[in-house]
Design a protein around this motif. Structure first.
Motif, PDB file in Angstrom:
ATOM      1  N   SER A  67      77.593 -16.111  45.091  1.00  0.00           N
ATOM      2  CA  SER A  67      76.697 -15.889  46.235  1.00  0.00           C
ATOM      3  C   SER A  67      76.697 -17.099  47.141  1.00  0.00           C
ATOM      4  O   SER A  67      76.682 -16.964  48.366  1.00  0.00           O
ATOM      5  N   ASP A  70      77.309  -8.873  49.162  1.00  0.00           N
ATOM      6  CA  ASP A  70      76.874  -9.548  47.938  1.00  0.00           C
ATOM      7  C   ASP A  70      76.339  -8.521  46.948  1.00  0.00           C
ATOM      8  O   ASP A  70      75.235  -8.011  47.116  1.00  0.00           O
ATOM      9  N   GLU A  71      77.118  -8.214  45.958  1.00  0.00           N
ATOM     10  CA  GLU A  71      76.748  -7.242  44.929  1.00  0.00           C
ATOM     11  C   GLU A  71      76.067  -6.018  45.530  1.00  0.00           C
ATOM     12  O   GLU A  71      74.934  -5.686  45.166  1.00  0.00           O
TER      13      GLU A  71
END
Ligand SMILES: Nc1ncnc2c1ncn2[C@@H]1O[C@H](COP(=O)(O)OP(=O)(O)OP(=O)(O)O)[C@@H](O)[C@H]1O
Ligand SMILES: [Mg+2]
Lengths: 296, 273, 352
Positions: free
Chosen positions: C43, C158-159
């Protein structure tokens, strides 16, 4: 059959037993006086020699003709309309400042919040001296700029506004705390997403932060309005409602009628008006809450 | 070099916050200044003005402040203890039991949030007077002992306790009062602290109602004592009045500075509906 | 030409260094996956590219332009957040248009782009709803819509699928991949799920403790793991990493041996490549068996080592059985015992 019956009614009995003491006390000092106020407002003042007699709406018609009542009511509206928006706006500003990661943040927060924990009476004492003609802080500051001495609290044009400034100072920090709590609930992801999409600070505030703080604003507004009708301690110290009722507020006028003029039946009539005002605020709150969009 | 525009903004924000904070503290700084300096310096800000505690000594000797302090202390303790008991029981009733008329009763209780006892001071005075309690400490406390605010907060907190915990205790045969004592109260500790702080500061500072029902040194709390002491008719020196003012607010102020975080958090907690 | 290049990027918080000398390039139109265990700095890397964090040192380039000192807006990128970052008080349409309004894109253009985006993502029927009235998958689509409507060629994620259930995750990742290829976006995608990474990536960067462990295509990472960590991280069930003992050494004569120490390396082999043999191989006893439908997972113990293998269908093997396991040379990976680095095949195969 008996155990089932018992089980069914045990909840009712237990529930009632538990709430009864508190409910009784609240009724005694809230519901009963509301009723007895209404009742007493229909009677004349009794004295030692003369019993009180039923006079119907006479108190109310007197109230409608009472210039001081109208004056005090107007004062109170001005007072609310000034203290509420200003202290809320300042509170929101403070919360936005503190919510950023600035140096000495907890100290600043403490500075904002401190007036909240002080007794209104102490605050009034301190500010009384600020407003003192010639020696007070305000006159000294004005003196530096070559201004004349003012009798801030003694002048009907300024006395109410002097109180307003002081109350804003005292209450903003209190409301700030609620905004701070609400701001901390906002996800930082939202802010970052806004940043990525090119929203400026003001645009983001207007479109996102402010609307998301709406429930808090509503809560704080109701609190502030109610406070502006029930907090009159400072009047006792600073102006006694004067000069010529220029700074008097409704509850203070009630207090004066009841405990200086000992006209409790007129004080009861005035109280009915105050209770009505508070009831209207409550109803407005419920209507708005009902209408409010539930986000989550 | 990096992010210069960001830094400038942060600088402005920080300075702004500090300045506003300074302005906000000014009245207090002023009060302390004049309390700790001789009268001739109370509006004369010289850095090396002599410090003195004479003002405090004189204020102390002019009026029975120790007694006022004791009264306030007894009052606040009495109210808090009564509130904890009454509000806990009621909140438990509202949170856990379904009884006839519950919603109506709860709505009636909440009415007190808007119409506080001081608004109804004329009739409440009559009630207290007919009970023969005028000019006593319980008279000041009675109207506040059952607090809708406390009931509301505790009920919220009780309702958020997981049902499994209660059911587990039930299976073990714990009585209803046992469950309150062993499950609900310990788990609502933070609410008690929050409510306690809010309540103590409210009643430490409360004025109008105590003013109305008290008439002697035996029952007057600090706020009323200070008001009488500081009344213009009393003709006392300004410095001495500020010293008395500082004395009145300092217990709470010291507690606040020591437990700043808890105070702020408690007020936050109590505001989230 | 929307390539992304990181040069010697480091990031520290206070005294802890979170990223150490990150260097990589993501080519125009590629989908690069940042993969790694929790806390490895994925991240953080993404946020550095986005401009939400500032590197302690090093340079971030987008389109051959040094953007290290630019705020996010000026980097011409879009981002999809893990929790979608949808504004709860705005409708789907308002959410999608939020950025366009902020940038004062003309009304007509806004309308057109909204329609295109909504059609593309099948959101046309939900434009008036608020996020709370949508399912998880629909919310995910709105978040995608927000980044597509900006019409920038770089998208960071991000995810994005971690809040969805397994089935939906699979559908959505195919959809994202299809969109990325159709709109020719350059995409950097963060995940800790190696299956997700393998299925959608052009290139994968595997990270560990703030460093790049391996950068390559999914096949590279699977077939030629550069380190024992990569070998173990990629693939399910994970690669067996064995410490050669005397039994292994004597069973497999092709293994290189140096006179001073026989176990200067670790031996890696994927479970599907471990073979059950009648005669040759190492002796082991079966600890557990798990039937997974298409195949079965068998966990064996041989001396100090635990070896996992998979066999097709339902194996007629139960716990307590004895098996002989054969490890064929072509499936063997060797890693340096100290550094975990791969020993080049050419080096040891020739030597043996
Ligand atoms: N704002 C911060 N301050 C201090 N340390 C941080 C901060 N943000 C991240 N870290 C640290 O940096 C390291 C890497 O964090 P990062 O969020 O990049 O991990 P990640 O690979 O995304 O993990 P995950 O898969 O759990 O999301 C972690 O050890 C984390 O504790
Ligand atoms: Mg992460």
């Amino acid at each position: 059959m008996k155990p089932l019956f018992q089980l069914r009614y045990r909840n009712h009995v237990n529930g009632w037993l538990l709430v009864l003491p508190a409910v009784f006390m609240i009724s005694l000092f809230t519901h009963y006086p509301i009723g007895s106020n209404l009742f007493h407002s229909l009677f004349s003042m009794g004295t030692v020699t003369r019993p009180e007699v039923f006079i119907g709406l006479e108190n109310y018609s007197y109230l409608l003709d009472d210039e001081i009542f109208w004056k005090v009511l107007t004062n109170n509206l001005i007072y609310s309309m000034c203290t509420v928006p200003f202290s809320i706006a300042i509170a929101l500003g403070m919360a936005l400042l503190i919510n950023r990661n600035i140096k000495g943040r907890s100290l600043v927060r403490m500075a904002f919040f401190t007036p909240t924990v002080l007794p209104m009476i102490a605050v009034a004492n301190i500010w009384l001296f600020f407003y003192t003609p010639e020696y007070g802080l305000f006159d000294q500051i004005f003196g530096i700029f070559g201004g004349d001495s003012h009798n801030w609290l003694g002048n009907p044009d300024t006395s109410l506004f002097c109180l307003i400034v002081m109350v804003i100072w005292k209450e903003s920090g209190f409301f700030m705390v609620f905004y701070l709590a609400a701001l901390q609930q906002l996800s930082p992801e939202l802010k970052e997403a806004g940043l990525m999409e090119g929203s400026g600070r003001w645009y983001y505030f207007r479109r996102v932060t402010f609307p998301l703080l709406m429930p808090t604003t509503l809560f704080v507004t109701v609190n502030a309005v109610v406070n502006s009708f029930k907090l009159v301690d400072h009047l006792v110290i600073m102006t006694k409602g004067g000069p010529d009722n220029a700074s008097s507020l409704l509850l203070y006028y009630i207090y004066e009628n009841a405990f200086s003029f000992w006209d409790t039946s007129y004080a009861a009539t005035l109280t009915v008006v105050l209770v009505l005002i508070l009831a209207i605020i409550t109803i407005i709150q419920f209507v708005v809450v009902e209408k409010r969009i539930h986000y989550q | 070099m990096k992010f210069r525009e960001f830094d400038a903004e942060k600088f402005i924000v920080t300075t702004g916050a500090w300045m506003l904070g300074g302005i906000w503290l000014l009245p207090l700084v002023f009060a302390f200044w004049s309390a700790f300096h001789p009268a001739e310096f109370s509006t004369n800000f010289e850095l090396f003005a002599p410090l003195t505690i004479d003002n405090f000594v004189r204020a102390w000797s002019y009026a029975p402040f120790p007694r006022y302090l004791l009264n306030t202390f007894v009052l606040v303790t009495l109210i808090l203890a009564a509130q904890f008991v009454l509000c806990t029981l009621a909140a438990y009733g509202f949170a856990r039991f379904d009884f006839f008329g519950k919603n109506v009763v709860f709505a009636l209780v909440l009415l007190q949030l808007m119409i506080m006892p001081e608004v109804l001071l004329v009739e409440n005075y009559r009630t207290i007077s007919s009970m023969g309690l005028l000019d006593t400490i319980p008279a000041i406390g009675l109207p506040y002992m059952a607090s809708a605010f406390g009931i509301f907060l505790l009920r919220q907190s009780f309702k958020s306790i997981p049902k499994e915990l209660v059911e587990a205790a039930q299976v073990e045969g714990v009585s209803a009062i046992g469950i309150l004592w062993k499950v609900y109260i310990p788990l609502a500790k933070s609410t008690y602290i929050a409510y306690g702080l809010v309540s103590v500061s409210y009643h430490w500072n409360n004025f109008l109602w105590p003013l109305v029902v008290t008439s002697s040194v035996n029952s007057r709390p600090l706020t009323v004592g200070l008001a009488i002491f500081g009344a213009p008719e009393s003709g006392v020196d300004w410095s001495i009045i500020t010293a008395a003012t500082v004395m009145t607010m300092s217990p709470l102020l010291v507690a606040f500075i020591l437990f700043q975080r808890q105070f702020v958090q408690s007020f936050m907690h109590s505001g989230i509906k | 030409m929307s390539s992304i290049i990181l040069k010697d990027v480091c990031k520290s918080w206070d005294s802890t260094q979170v990223l150490k000398n990150i260097n990589f390039e993501c080519k125009n139109g590629n989908l690069l996956v940042l993969l790694g265990p929790s806390g490895c700095g994925k991240s953080t890397t993404l946020r550095l590219i986005a401009g939400l964090e500032i590197p302690t040192s090093g340079i971030v380039e987008i389109d051959n332009r040094d953007v290290s000192n630019l705020p996010p807006v000026k980097r011409n990128i879009s981002m999809v957040f893990q929790n979608y970052a949808l504004f709860p008080h705005l409708t789907v349409a308002e959410n999608i248009l939020f950025g366009l309004k902020a940038r004062r894109v003309p009304k007509k253009e806004q309308k057109k782009r909204l329609k295109d985006t909504a059609d593309l993502l099948g959101l046309s029927d939900f434009l008036g709803r608020r996020p709370a009235q949508l399912s998880g998958g629909q919310r995910q689509r709105v978040a995608l819509g927000r980044s597509i409507v900006a019409q920038v060629s770089v998208c960071l994620m991000d995810e994005p699928l971690s809040n969805l259930d397994a089935k939906l995750r699979q559908e959505m990742r195919q959809e994202i991949r299809a969109l990325q290829q159709r709109l020719k976006m350059t995409m950097i995608y963060v995940t800790h799920d190696q299956v997700e990474a393998m299925t959608i990536a052009d290139k994968i960067i595997l990270m560990k403790d703030g460093e790049i462990e391996q950068h390559g295509t999914p096949e590279d990472l699977y077939n030629q793991p550069a380190t024992a960590f990569t070998g173990n991280f990629i693939g399910n069930p994970p690669m067996n990493i064995l410490t050669p003992d005397s039994q292994i050494m004597s069973a497999f004569s092709y293994l290189p041996r140096s006179p001073d120490s026989i176990s200067a390396y670790l031996l890696g082999i994927r479970p599907e490549n471990v073979e059950i043999s009648e005669d040759s191989g190492i002796e082991s006893s079966v600890m557990t068996t798990e039937y997974l439908g298409a195949d079965s997972l068998i966990v064996c113990r041989s001396g100090e080592q635990t070896i996992t293998l998979t066999v097709k269908g339902k194996a007629d093997i139960t716990a307590g059985d004895f098996l002989k396991l054969d490890l064929k040379p072509k499936h063997i990976h060797l890693f340096d015992r100290e550094s975990g680095m791969r020993l080049e095949d050419s080096a040891w195969r020739k030597a043996s």
